[in-house]
Motif scaffolding. Structure first.
Motif, PDB file in Angstrom:
ATOM      1  N   LEU A 169       0.838  -1.204   0.000  1.00 40.58           N
ATOM      2  CA  LEU A 169       0.000   0.000   0.000  1.00 40.58           C
ATOM      3  C   LEU A 169       0.871   1.251   0.000  1.00 40.58           C
ATOM      4  N   LEU A 170       1.952   1.229   0.758  1.00 40.42           N
ATOM      5  CA  LEU A 170       2.873   2.369   0.783  1.00 40.42           C
ATOM      6  C   LEU A 170       3.429   2.646  -0.606  1.00 40.42           C
ATOM      7  N   LEU A 171       3.896   1.607  -1.291  1.00 35.79           N
ATOM      8  CA  LEU A 171       4.431   1.803  -2.634  1.00 35.79           C
ATOM      9  C   LEU A 171       3.366   2.281  -3.606  1.00 35.79           C
ATOM     10  N   LEU A 172       2.146   1.787  -3.438  1.00 34.45           N
ATOM     11  CA  LEU A 172       1.055   2.221  -4.311  1.00 34.45           C
ATOM     12  C   LEU A 172       0.771   3.708  -4.132  1.00 34.45           C
ATOM     13  N   LEU A 173       0.782   4.168  -2.891  1.00 36.59           N
ATOM     14  CA  LEU A 173       0.524   5.584  -2.626  1.00 36.59           C
ATOM     15  C   LEU A 173       1.671   6.473  -3.108  1.00 36.59           C
ATOM     16  N   LEU A 174       2.878   5.917  -3.148  1.00 35.45           N
ATOM     17  CA  LEU A 174       4.033   6.697  -3.590  1.00 35.45           C
ATOM     18  C   LEU A 174       4.288   6.581  -5.086  1.00 35.45           C
ATOM     19  N   ARG A 175       3.446   5.819  -5.771  1.00 35.66           N
ATOM     20  CA  ARG A 175       3.704   5.544  -7.189  1.00 35.66           C
ATOM     21  C   ARG A 175       3.718   6.818  -8.026  1.00 35.66           C
ATOM     22  N   ARG A 176       2.806   7.725  -7.754  1.00 40.09           N
ATOM     23  CA  ARG A 176       2.708   8.946  -8.554  1.00 40.09           C
ATOM     24  C   ARG A 176       3.586  10.069  -8.011  1.00 40.09           C
ATOM     25  N   THR A 177       3.708  10.156  -6.703  1.00 31.63           N
ATOM     26  CA  THR A 177       4.428  11.275  -6.104  1.00 31.63           C
ATOM     27  C   THR A 177       5.924  11.048  -6.035  1.00 31.63           C
ATOM     28  N   LEU A 179       9.604   8.877  -4.657  1.00 32.14           N
ATOM     29  CA  LEU A 179      10.185   8.404  -3.403  1.00 32.14           C
ATOM     30  C   LEU A 179      10.956   9.513  -2.705  1.00 32.14           C
ATOM     31  N   ASP A 180      10.380  10.687  -2.671  1.00 23.66           N
ATOM     32  CA  ASP A 180      10.988  11.789  -1.939  1.00 23.66           C
ATOM     33  C   ASP A 180      11.029  11.463  -0.447  1.00 23.66           C
ATOM     34  N   SER A 181      12.070  11.930   0.246  1.00 25.87           N
ATOM     35  CA  SER A 181      12.260  11.588   1.658  1.00 25.87           C
ATOM     36  C   SER A 181      11.062  11.981   2.503  1.00 25.87           C
ATOM     37  N   ALA A 182      10.595  13.206   2.336  1.00 26.46           N
ATOM     38  CA  ALA A 182       9.467  13.680   3.146  1.00 26.46           C
ATOM     39  C   ALA A 182       8.207  12.878   2.857  1.00 26.46           C
ATOM     40  N   ARG A 183       7.991  12.532   1.585  1.00 25.22           N
ATOM     41  CA  ARG A 183       6.791  11.754   1.232  1.00 25.22           C
ATOM     42  C   ARG A 183       6.852  10.349   1.811  1.00 25.22           C
ATOM     43  N   ILE A 184       8.038   9.750   1.820  1.00 24.94           N
ATOM     44  CA  ILE A 184       8.181   8.419   2.411  1.00 24.94           C
ATOM     45  C   ILE A 184       7.783   8.458   3.881  1.00 24.94           C
ATOM     46  N   VAL A 185       8.281   9.472   4.597  1.00 23.28           N
ATOM     47  CA  VAL A 185       7.986   9.573   6.022  1.00 23.28           C
ATOM     48  C   VAL A 185       6.497   9.792   6.256  1.00 23.28           C
ATOM     49  N   LEU A 186       5.920  10.762   5.572  1.00 22.91           N
ATOM     50  CA  LEU A 186       4.516  11.102   5.806  1.00 22.91           C
ATOM     51  C   LEU A 186       3.593   9.953   5.403  1.00 22.91           C
ATOM     52  N   THR A 187       3.869   9.331   4.248  1.00 21.21           N
ATOM     53  CA  THR A 187       3.022   8.228   3.794  1.00 21.21           C
ATOM     54  C   THR A 187       3.162   7.024   4.715  1.00 21.21           C
ATOM     55  N   GLY A 188       4.373   6.756   5.198  1.00 23.64           N
ATOM     56  CA  GLY A 188       4.566   5.663   6.136  1.00 23.64           C
ATOM     57  C   GLY A 188       3.791   5.865   7.419  1.00 23.64           C
ATOM     58  N   VAL A 189       3.778   7.103   7.916  1.00 28.09           N
ATOM     59  CA  VAL A 189       3.007   7.394   9.126  1.00 28.09           C
ATOM     60  C   VAL A 189       1.521   7.165   8.888  1.00 28.09           C
ATOM     61  N   VAL A 190       1.015   7.609   7.731  1.00 32.84           N
ATOM     62  CA  VAL A 190      -0.409   7.442   7.417  1.00 32.84           C
ATOM     63  C   VAL A 190      -0.767   5.963   7.322  1.00 32.84           C
ATOM     64  N   GLY A 268      22.127   6.374  -8.767  1.00 32.14           N
ATOM     65  CA  GLY A 268      20.743   6.291  -9.231  1.00 32.14           C
ATOM     66  C   GLY A 268      19.803   6.369  -8.038  1.00 32.14           C
ATOM     67  N   VAL A 269      19.325   7.575  -7.762  1.00 28.75           N
ATOM     68  CA  VAL A 269      18.626   7.826  -6.502  1.00 28.75           C
ATOM     69  C   VAL A 269      17.353   6.997  -6.388  1.00 28.75           C
ATOM     70  N   ARG A 270      16.508   7.048  -7.415  1.00 34.33           N
ATOM     71  CA  ARG A 270      15.209   6.357  -7.306  1.00 34.33           C
ATOM     72  C   ARG A 270      15.392   4.839  -7.182  1.00 34.33           C
ATOM     73  N   GLY A 271      16.238   4.262  -8.032  1.00 32.92           N
ATOM     74  CA  GLY A 271      16.444   2.823  -7.981  1.00 32.92           C
ATOM     75  C   GLY A 271      17.073   2.368  -6.673  1.00 32.92           C
ATOM     76  N   THR A 272      18.040   3.156  -6.187  1.00 32.99           N
ATOM     77  CA  THR A 272      18.690   2.792  -4.930  1.00 32.99           C
ATOM     78  C   THR A 272      17.716   2.890  -3.762  1.00 32.99           C
ATOM     79  N   ARG A 273      16.930   3.969  -3.754  1.00 32.48           N
ATOM     80  CA  ARG A 273      15.930   4.104  -2.684  1.00 32.48           C
ATOM     81  C   ARG A 273      14.945   2.945  -2.710  1.00 32.48           C
ATOM     82  N   MET A 274      14.480   2.575  -3.888  1.00 28.77           N
ATOM     83  CA  MET A 274      13.517   1.480  -3.976  1.00 28.77           C
ATOM     84  C   MET A 274      14.128   0.180  -3.478  1.00 28.77           C
ATOM     85  N   LEU A 275      15.363  -0.111  -3.891  1.00 30.18           N
ATOM     86  CA  LEU A 275      16.027  -1.334  -3.445  1.00 30.18           C
ATOM     87  C   LEU A 275      16.172  -1.351  -1.931  1.00 30.18           C
TER      88      LEU A 275
END
Length: 368
Positions: A169-177, A179-190, A268-275
């Motif tokens: 669910l977290l990855l689904l919510l972050l799919r469009r926005t 993997l920005d650091s702030a979004r990861i934190v806020l979405t994880g809390v939600v 590669g920021v996005r790929g590394t963050r996802m991994l």
């Protein structure tokens, strides 16, 4: 911080991608770790070996060093008279799996906390930031209280399924926005709050008093159910996760300075963050599904180790893994004997110890 400054602090190979003109003066290599920092992993490994042996002795029925030596000698084919069956079963079927599980889970949580603090650039990040623990709790409660998949999954399987569902669910919510650091934190809390609410709703609506008490004990973290089959699973998953994190150590150094700086260094920021997010989610899911949500290990241990060995992740990650293992081995031993014969959930002990230790670290860093 500029890309040039960050490159000075990272692995020497990364400086070539930092955009420095060829005519510029060569950048001095970063200082090598001092002797104390070089031997720190070895020292922690020795402390962990002693901790495993000592914690195996501790319990309602103490096992002497001589008896422990006989147990290891007979089981490992080193000779010696075997212990009586009851004592041998106590050591090999109850104590040793529990201690080894504590070491594996402690290492996993400490490394996950270290990785997430770098990926999100948030000093308060811990393994449960992604909502995985809350999802695991919901999955366990759904199996025990509602009987969802009880025959096929069991409590551990239900917890693992819930943890993976929450991460999906977290990855689904972050799919469009992204993997920005702030979004990861806020979405994880939600996501975490959503699954926490579902857990509370199921318990309130359907569980009786005895079931609620048993689940509360599990949710606070308990290593009492640890057996060899669960240890084997963790012994496979944990080293693989730690290896992935260690291979990304240079990337973690770059991400700690921010996405722009990391990208300028060729990461590669996005790929590394996802991994790294997938790796930490799997490690946390397995740990929580096995022993419940043990708090503060992934928060306090990375800060304490970083204070001792510095921020370079190639050294920080193995030291954090070993320190986390030692920390949880001893806190579980304390949970067994502090109020014997009643056993306290290990998550309670880690919180009672972790809060003052975290305040000390903040004070030493000048942040309190």
């Amino acid at each position: 911080m500029s890309a040039d400054t960050a490159a000075d602090l990272l692995h020497p190979a990364a400086r070539a991608t930092a955009g420095r003109p060829a005519s510029a003066d060569p950048v001095p290599a970063p200082p090598r770790p001092g002797p104390a920092r070089v031997v720190m992993p070895l020292a922690l490994l020795l402390v962990l070996a002693f901790s495993v042996a000592a914690a195996t002795r501790i319990g309602a029925a103490d096992v002497g060093w001589a008896e422990l030596g006989r147990a290891f000698g007979s089981r490992l084919g080193l000779g010696g008279e075997p212990l009586p069956p009851l004592m041998d079963s106590l050591v090999w079927d109850l104590r040793l799996p529990r201690v080894l599980m504590a070491a594996l889970v402690g290492a996993s949580l400490a490394v996950c906390g270290t990785v997430l603090q770098a990926v999100t650039r948030n000093a308060l990040a811990d393994p449960y930031l992604l909502g995985v623990a809350s999802g695991a709790s919901t999955g366990a409660v759904a199996v025990v209280v509602l009987g969802v998949g009880a025959g096929a999954l069991g409590v551990t399987g239900g917890a693992l399924a819930g943890a993976l569902l929450s991460f999906g669910l977290l990855l689904l919510l972050l799919r469009r926005t992204g993997l920005d650091s702030a979004r990861i934190v806020l979405t994880g809390v939600v996501v975490g709050q959503l699954f926490t609410a579902l857990t509370s709703l199921v318990l309130m609506a359907s569980a009786d008093a005895d079931t609620t008490r048993a689940l509360t004990h599990w949710l606070l973290g308990s290593l009492a159910p640890a057996r060899w089959d669960a240890v084997v699973v963790c012994a496979v998953v944990t080293p693989l996760g730690l290896a992935v994190a260690w291979l990304c150590a240079n990337a973690l150094d770059g991400l700690a300075f921010g996405a722009d700086t990391a990208a300028s260094l060729g990461i590669g920021v996005r790929g590394t963050r996802m991994l790294l997010l997938v790796t930490t989610a799997v490690l946390t899911s397995v740990a929580v599904a096995t022993v419940g949500a043990v708090g503060f290990v992934g928060l306090i241990v990375p800060h304490g180790v970083r204070f001792l060995v510095g921020p370079v992740h190639r050294l920080l990650l193995p030291c954090a893994a070993l320190a986390g293992a030692v920390f949880l081995v001893w806190t579980d031993a304390l949970a067994r004997i502090a109020f014997a014969p009643r056993e306290v959930p290990v998550g309670v002990i880690t919180a009672l110890i972790g809060v003052p230790l975290f305040l000390v670290v903040l004070r030493r860093r000048g942040e309190l």
